[in-house]
Each structure stands twice: as C-alpha cells, then as structure tokens.
Scaffold this motif. Sequence first.
Motif, PDB file in Angstrom:
ATOM      1  N   ILE A 138     -84.119  10.542  14.653  1.00 60.92           N
ATOM      2  CA  ILE A 138     -83.964  10.720  13.135  1.00 60.92           C
ATOM      3  C   ILE A 138     -83.422   9.267  12.533  1.00 60.92           C
ATOM      4  CG2 ILE A 138     -82.500  12.134  11.390  1.00 60.92           C
ATOM      5  CD1 ILE A 138     -84.403  13.555  13.631  1.00 60.92           C
ATOM      6  N   ALA A 139     -83.823   8.863  11.500  1.00 64.31           N
ATOM      7  CA  ALA A 139     -83.547   7.747  11.244  1.00 64.31           C
ATOM      8  C   ALA A 139     -82.256   8.101   9.978  1.00 64.31           C
ATOM      9  CB  ALA A 139     -84.628   7.179   9.784  1.00 64.31           C
ATOM     10  N   ALA A 140     -81.094   6.818  10.347  1.00 60.03           N
ATOM     11  CA  ALA A 140     -79.907   7.268  10.139  1.00 60.03           C
ATOM     12  C   ALA A 140     -79.160   6.235   9.153  1.00 60.03           C
ATOM     13  CB  ALA A 140     -78.706   7.637  11.057  1.00 60.03           C
ATOM     14  N   TYR A 141     -78.786   6.323   8.333  1.00 56.13           N
ATOM     15  CA  TYR A 141     -78.187   5.401   7.266  1.00 56.13           C
ATOM     16  C   TYR A 141     -76.653   5.498   6.956  1.00 56.13           C
ATOM     17  CZ  TYR A 141     -78.297   2.069   3.200  1.00 56.13           C
ATOM     18  OH  TYR A 141     -78.161   0.933   2.510  1.00 56.13           O
ATOM     19  N   THR A 142     -76.012   4.279   6.978  1.00 54.31           N
ATOM     20  CA  THR A 142     -74.603   4.462   6.628  1.00 54.31           C
ATOM     21  C   THR A 142     -74.300   3.973   5.334  1.00 54.31           C
ATOM     22  OG1 THR A 142     -74.261   3.430   8.973  1.00 54.31           O
ATOM     23  CG2 THR A 142     -72.332   3.156   7.436  1.00 54.31           C
ATOM     24  N   LEU A 143     -73.831   5.072   4.711  1.00 54.10           N
ATOM     25  CA  LEU A 143     -73.328   5.019   3.410  1.00 54.10           C
ATOM     26  C   LEU A 143     -71.923   4.102   3.183  1.00 54.10           C
ATOM     27  CD1 LEU A 143     -73.750   8.604   2.119  1.00 54.10           C
ATOM     28  CD2 LEU A 143     -75.395   6.431   1.676  1.00 54.10           C
ATOM     29  N   LYS A 144     -71.853   3.610   1.987  1.00 56.03           N
ATOM     30  CA  LYS A 144     -70.249   2.581   1.620  1.00 56.03           C
ATOM     31  C   LYS A 144     -69.562   3.798   1.629  1.00 56.03           C
ATOM     32  CE  LYS A 144     -73.058  -1.284  -0.082  1.00 56.03           C
ATOM     33  NZ  LYS A 144     -72.963  -2.332  -1.327  1.00 56.03           N
ATOM     34  N   ASP A 145     -69.733   4.979   0.974  1.00 53.05           N
ATOM     35  CA  ASP A 145     -68.738   5.749   0.424  1.00 53.05           C
ATOM     36  C   ASP A 145     -68.892   7.015   1.187  1.00 53.05           C
ATOM     37  OD1 ASP A 145     -66.935   7.442  -0.780  1.00 53.05           O
ATOM     38  OD2 ASP A 145     -67.182   6.826  -2.793  1.00 53.05           O
ATOM     39  N   THR A 146     -67.940   7.479   2.120  1.00 51.33           N
ATOM     40  CA  THR A 146     -67.880   8.820   2.758  1.00 51.33           C
ATOM     41  C   THR A 146     -68.039   9.911   1.940  1.00 51.33           C
ATOM     42  OG1 THR A 146     -66.721   7.734   4.525  1.00 51.33           O
ATOM     43  CG2 THR A 146     -66.862  10.000   4.496  1.00 51.33           C
ATOM     44  N   ARG A 147     -67.507   9.756   0.811  1.00 53.19           N
ATOM     45  CA  ARG A 147     -67.593  10.980  -0.147  1.00 53.19           C
ATOM     46  C   ARG A 147     -68.980  11.389  -0.720  1.00 53.19           C
ATOM     47  NH1 ARG A 147     -63.191   8.704  -4.502  1.00 53.19           N
ATOM     48  NH2 ARG A 147     -64.370   6.883  -3.692  1.00 53.19           N
TER      49      ARG A 147
END
Length: 337
Positions: A138-147
């Motif tokens: 699965i292509a996974a991306y890290t968001l800057k804001d967890t919310r």
Amino acid sequence: MQHSTTCAIVLAGGYATRLYPLTLNKPKPLLPVAGKPIIDYVIDLIRQVNPDTTVISTNKRFKPEFDTWATTTPIKVKVVAEETLREEEKPGAVKALHQLLQQYTGYDTYIVIGGDNLMTLNLKEMLELHKRTGSPVIAAYTLKDTREASRYGVIESTINGTITTLVEKPKLPKSNLIATCCYILPAHTPKLLQEYLEKGGKPDAPGYFIEWLVKKTRTLAYKFKGTWFDIGTPEAYLKANLTLITHSISPKAEVSSSEAVESIVEEKAKLNKSLIVSSYIGHSTAVENSTVKRSVILPKAKVEDSTVSNSIIGENSVIKAHRLKKAYLPDHTKIGT
C-alpha cells in the motif's frame, strides 16, 4: 524465465459530488491540474512499470468522455463502464472492482490506483517490493497534521514496513501515516474481493477492503515522500493547481499589453490589457482589461473588466464587470452579461 503479467486498474467511476459544481458535467479525473488532466498524472505513474493491460473503470454516464481522452494517451488503455448514470445507482467502488476483475482474471499482479490520485511516487520500486515479498503493498503518505488523518485509512507499521493496524477514518488517529488509493495486490485478488464481500464487507470505499486485508495477510506500507493531493473539494483542486503551476506561456497564445507572472497560459488564449499572477488560463480563453490572481480559468471562458482571485471559472463561462473572490463556478456560467 516466465514473464510475470500485470494488470493496472484505474478507478474512475465516481461522481465526485463533493467537487460540485465543477464535476456536474465532467468526471473529476479529467479536470486539468496545471495544464493536464488529473488522470494523465496517473498514467505517468503506470508507464513506469509498463503493465500488460491498463483498464479505466468508469461509469456509463462519463464513458464517452473517457473514450475521447483514451485516444490521446501514450499507452493503450481499455475503458470499461459500470451501468450507472448517477451517484445513487453506484454499486460501490469495491463491488465495482470485484465485478470488473471477473473479466480480468489470471494476472500475476494487480495495480489499483484511484483516478484522482496526484502523487510523486516510484511505482516501479513499489512493484519490485511486492514481487520480492509476495505481499500486498500500500502506498503510504505522512501527513503534517495528525488531525487530518481522521479522513483517511490510518496506518501503524513496524520498522520494516509491515502494517500492524490500518483503521479507516478513525475518530482519534494514532498516527499521521495514511493509506493512499494506490495498491499492488496479488494474483488471487479477485477471490479476496469475493470473500470480503461475502463476509459483509462494505462495498463502497476501497480503504475498508484494505483494512480487512491487513487483518488477513501480511501487508506492507510503501512510504513515499514528495507530492500527494487529495482533490476532494474545490478548495483542494485550486490548491493542487497553484502548487504545480510553473511559468509557461504558449507560443500560440496572444498576449497584448499584458503581463503573466508565474502562470500557465495555454494555446489560443488571448490576454489584452490584463495582469495574470500565479494562475492557469485554459486554451481559447480570453481575458481583457482584467486582473486574475491565484485562480484557474478553464478553457473557452471569457473574462472582461473584472478582478478574479482565489477562484475557479468553468469552461465556456462569461464574466463581465465583476469582482470574484473564492468563487467556484461551473461550466457555462454567465455573470454580468
């Protein structure tokens, strides 16, 4: 050594109601971002791996538009439509995928990508990870804001990338690592989808199938950096355009007593006595005696004696003597005429 066969599926069957009014008469994947349709960015990804078959899964209503688009693609694609004409008739993305794959069994690998995915991703490397391990990826991306993660499938994984939990749209996300709609799946995916649906799995968002899959078999997260846009609203669509715009004025555009700064001006566009800043001006659009900033004006529109900022103006629209700010106008809008 036997050739490993791959089938790429592009999911483009939605009606994008959250993007109304921009998608009332046009499928979201065919909306232009920085000068080319969103789905062209997906095709760019797919070309990295040269699959044996590429299928565009859409609906009956928008199939003619995709058929026309398919004549322009650099690779051969097959456009297949489910029998729906509006949102209420849709079987759900997972069920539609299951039905589609009954026609495309027998491949060693399936690549499934949302037709509205706009991302910078090394799909070839992701595919190699799947072939090396045999696991779904699965292509996974890290968001800057967890919310913000509560809108997506939230991933927790080990240091080697094995997904330990994936929760679709949790109220309280435990991570800012999310699953994007880009999956590499094994040969028995048609049977997996059938099992998931027979056990009462939700037929709509693909993320629920992936959540179930993670619990059933070892699944890996391919973490990528760079660009990823979730183009789900007019505001997000505008943001994607503004982020990707690079300065380009077509030699076939007519620019008279005007200035275009950090903007894209397409062929046959006409600028007269106007200032264009950080904007996209579609082909055959005319802007006269106007100021346009941080906006997208789609093809064949006409803007006269107006100020436009942070707005989207649909195709074949006419705006005269008006001030637009944060306006999202559908095709054929007429103001001041």
